[in-house]
Motif scaffolding. Structure first.
Motif, PDB file in Angstrom:
ATOM      1  N   PRO A  53      -6.117  15.291   7.680  1.00  0.00           N
ATOM      2  CA  PRO A  53      -6.150  14.006   6.648  1.00  0.00           C
ATOM      3  C   PRO A  53      -5.070  13.465   5.915  1.00  0.00           C
ATOM      4  N   THR A  54      -4.360  14.754   5.234  1.00  0.00           N
ATOM      5  CA  THR A  54      -3.206  14.489   4.168  1.00  0.00           C
ATOM      6  C   THR A  54      -2.121  13.826   5.226  1.00  0.00           C
ATOM      7  N   LYS A  55      -1.968  14.232   6.372  1.00  0.00           N
ATOM      8  CA  LYS A  55      -0.885  13.544   7.266  1.00  0.00           C
ATOM      9  C   LYS A  55      -1.043  12.055   7.228  1.00  0.00           C
ATOM     10  N   TYR A  56      -2.336  11.445   7.338  1.00  0.00           N
ATOM     11  CA  TYR A  56      -2.406  10.225   7.398  1.00  0.00           C
ATOM     12  C   TYR A  56      -2.243   9.442   6.076  1.00  0.00           C
ATOM     13  N   ILE A  57      -2.762  10.300   5.076  1.00  0.00           N
ATOM     14  CA  ILE A  57      -2.302   9.714   3.732  1.00  0.00           C
ATOM     15  C   ILE A  57      -0.938   9.564   3.586  1.00  0.00           C
ATOM     16  N   ALA A 116       4.144  -7.982   8.733  1.00  0.00           N
ATOM     17  CA  ALA A 116       3.998  -6.764   9.726  1.00  0.00           C
ATOM     18  C   ALA A 116       3.937  -5.709   9.141  1.00  0.00           C
ATOM     19  N   ALA A 117       4.701  -5.238   8.136  1.00  0.00           N
ATOM     20  CA  ALA A 117       4.802  -4.220   7.606  1.00  0.00           C
ATOM     21  C   ALA A 117       3.526  -3.832   6.683  1.00  0.00           C
ATOM     22  N   GLU A 118       2.925  -4.841   6.054  1.00  0.00           N
ATOM     23  CA  GLU A 118       1.479  -4.590   5.588  1.00  0.00           C
ATOM     24  C   GLU A 118       0.570  -4.339   6.586  1.00  0.00           C
ATOM     25  N   SER A 119       0.446  -5.076   7.430  1.00  0.00           N
ATOM     26  CA  SER A 119      -0.503  -4.727   8.575  1.00  0.00           C
ATOM     27  C   SER A 119      -0.371  -3.226   9.026  1.00  0.00           C
ATOM     28  N   GLU A 120       0.612  -2.847   9.225  1.00  0.00           N
ATOM     29  CA  GLU A 120       1.058  -1.481   9.634  1.00  0.00           C
ATOM     30  C   GLU A 120       0.331  -0.261   8.717  1.00  0.00           C
ATOM     31  N   VAL A 121       0.189  -0.823   7.250  1.00  0.00           N
ATOM     32  CA  VAL A 121      -0.221   0.345   6.608  1.00  0.00           C
ATOM     33  C   VAL A 121      -1.600   0.899   7.173  1.00  0.00           C
ATOM     34  N   THR A 122      -2.434  -0.091   7.421  1.00  0.00           N
ATOM     35  CA  THR A 122      -3.915   0.254   8.055  1.00  0.00           C
ATOM     36  C   THR A 122      -3.792   1.052   9.156  1.00  0.00           C
ATOM     37  N   ALA A 123      -2.787   0.746  10.214  1.00  0.00           N
ATOM     38  CA  ALA A 123      -2.547   1.666  11.387  1.00  0.00           C
ATOM     39  C   ALA A 123      -2.147   2.909  11.252  1.00  0.00           C
ATOM     40  N   ARG A 124      -1.145   3.178   9.983  1.00  0.00           N
ATOM     41  CA  ARG A 124      -0.983   4.328   9.708  1.00  0.00           C
ATOM     42  C   ARG A 124      -1.998   5.400   9.008  1.00  0.00           C
ATOM     43  N   VAL A 125      -2.847   4.813   8.293  1.00  0.00           N
ATOM     44  CA  VAL A 125      -4.009   5.734   7.785  1.00  0.00           C
ATOM     45  C   VAL A 125      -5.224   5.789   8.894  1.00  0.00           C
ATOM     46  N   SER A 126      -5.037   5.425  10.076  1.00  0.00           N
ATOM     47  CA  SER A 126      -6.178   5.456  10.998  1.00  0.00           C
ATOM     48  C   SER A 126      -5.703   6.204  12.060  1.00  0.00           C
ATOM     49  N   PRO A 127      -6.604   7.045  12.867  1.00  0.00           N
ATOM     50  CA  PRO A 127      -6.422   7.613  13.988  1.00  0.00           C
ATOM     51  C   PRO A 127      -5.817   6.748  15.027  1.00  0.00           C
ATOM     52  N   LYS A 161       1.323   9.165   5.794  1.00  0.00           N
ATOM     53  CA  LYS A 161       2.167   8.069   6.385  1.00  0.00           C
ATOM     54  C   LYS A 161       1.518   6.705   5.931  1.00  0.00           C
ATOM     55  N   GLY A 162       0.498   6.693   5.402  1.00  0.00           N
ATOM     56  CA  GLY A 162      -0.119   5.567   4.622  1.00  0.00           C
ATOM     57  C   GLY A 162       0.919   5.169   3.352  1.00  0.00           C
ATOM     58  N   LYS A 163       1.231   5.903   2.622  1.00  0.00           N
ATOM     59  CA  LYS A 163       1.839   5.924   1.516  1.00  0.00           C
ATOM     60  C   LYS A 163       3.431   5.544   1.836  1.00  0.00           C
ATOM     61  N   ALA A 164       4.078   6.283   2.762  1.00  0.00           N
ATOM     62  CA  ALA A 164       5.353   5.788   3.255  1.00  0.00           C
ATOM     63  C   ALA A 164       5.359   4.389   3.964  1.00  0.00           C
ATOM     64  N   GLN A 165       4.455   4.075   4.543  1.00  0.00           N
ATOM     65  CA  GLN A 165       4.433   2.584   5.110  1.00  0.00           C
ATOM     66  C   GLN A 165       4.207   1.606   3.873  1.00  0.00           C
ATOM     67  N   SER A 166       3.327   1.969   2.841  1.00  0.00           N
ATOM     68  CA  SER A 166       3.290   0.914   1.851  1.00  0.00           C
ATOM     69  C   SER A 166       4.451   0.757   0.991  1.00  0.00           C
ATOM     70  N   TYR A 167       5.561   1.884   0.778  1.00  0.00           N
ATOM     71  CA  TYR A 167       6.700   1.781   0.398  1.00  0.00           C
ATOM     72  C   TYR A 167       7.714   1.043   1.218  1.00  0.00           C
ATOM     73  N   ARG A 168       7.437   0.959   2.418  1.00  0.00           N
ATOM     74  CA  ARG A 168       8.291   0.229   3.264  1.00  0.00           C
ATOM     75  C   ARG A 168       7.861  -1.439   3.170  1.00  0.00           C
ATOM     76  N   ALA A 169       6.514  -1.592   3.025  1.00  0.00           N
ATOM     77  CA  ALA A 169       6.108  -2.891   2.859  1.00  0.00           C
ATOM     78  C   ALA A 169       6.405  -3.425   1.542  1.00  0.00           C
ATOM     79  N   ASN A 170       6.386  -2.647   0.476  1.00  0.00           N
ATOM     80  CA  ASN A 170       6.867  -3.230  -0.692  1.00  0.00           C
ATOM     81  C   ASN A 170       8.132  -3.301  -0.794  1.00  0.00           C
ATOM     82  N   ALA A 171       9.034  -2.610  -0.225  1.00  0.00           N
ATOM     83  CA  ALA A 171      10.624  -2.857   0.038  1.00  0.00           C
ATOM     84  C   ALA A 171      10.681  -4.202   0.490  1.00  0.00           C
ATOM     85  N   GLU A 172      10.180  -4.664   1.701  1.00  0.00           N
ATOM     86  CA  GLU A 172      10.046  -5.876   2.540  1.00  0.00           C
ATOM     87  C   GLU A 172       9.655  -7.022   1.520  1.00  0.00           C
TER      88      GLU A 172
END
Length: 202
Positions: free
Chosen positions: A94-98, A55-66, A100-111
């Motif tokens: 655009p930087t806001k998406y970047i 779920a955390a990994e799939s959320e990464v794509t959602a965070r970098v997309s409008p 958000k994507g990085k933050a979610q990637s960190y959460r996915a890595n933690a999971e």
């Protein structure tokens, strides 16, 4: 989550799963790979943690997309009433998406780190119990061989004693050794049952 923080309840659940392995492979020798595979699939917290990783990994794509556009219906009344559909799309910088994507990637890595820690915890418990059981079963096998020899010796000494070719002391000594080995086997089989039950409840 760290391994040292895993609760006693989790440890008991881990200990519960290797019995399923034993029951599932009763008709053929249990291998370590089979025991681990069964434990991984039957340990509920491991499966739940894997779902969180996905779920955390799939959320990464959602965070970098409008976000999804919103659809609506509006009316324009300038003498004649006109109804038309509207589509609204919020676009962030655009930087806001970047970010958000990085933050979610960190959460996915933690999971994922939590999942790996849990998987290693299960693996360590299964391996420890598996080899402990293997050692006990080997000792049982050796004692069974000793018992067979002692029974034969008892039979021979009884025969010699009956014919006056051996003293009663030899006969008694053979029976004592046989009894000690039989008692040892009872204890070993109880230990084997306990270890199988431990594996069975992983």
């Amino acid at each position: 989550m760290e391994v040292r923080e895993l609760s006693t309840k989790m440890k008991l659940m881990c200990v519960a799963m290797v019995s399923v392995c034993v029951a599932g492979f009763a008709s053929e020798p249990l291998t370590l790979d089979a025991a681990l595979k069964t434990a991984y699939s039957n340990f509920p917290r491991l499966s739940a943690q894997k779902d969180r990783v996905n779920a955390a990994e799939s959320e990464v794509t959602a965070r970098v997309s409008p976000s999804s556009p919103s659809l609506g219906i509006s009316q324009l009344n300038r003498g004649n009433s006109t109804t038309y559909a509207t589509i609204e799309q919020k676009i962030d910088f655009p930087t806001k998406y970047i970010l958000k994507g990085k933050a979610q990637s960190y959460r996915a890595n933690a999971e994922m780190s939590d999942f790996e820690a849990m998987r290693l915890f299960v693996r360590a418990n299964v391996i420890s119990t598996f080899y402990e059981l293997q050692a006990v079963q080997k000792i049982i096998e050796l004692n069974q061989q000793d018992l067979a020899r002692l029974k034969e010796m008892s039979r021979i000494t009884e025969s010699k004693y009956a014919s006056g070719k051996a003293p009663q002391h030899d006969q008694m000594k053979a029976h004592v050794a046989q009894t000690e080995t039989e008692t040892k086997l009872i204890v070993l089989r109880q230990e084997e049952d306990a270890l199988q039950a431990k594996l069975a409840h992983f």
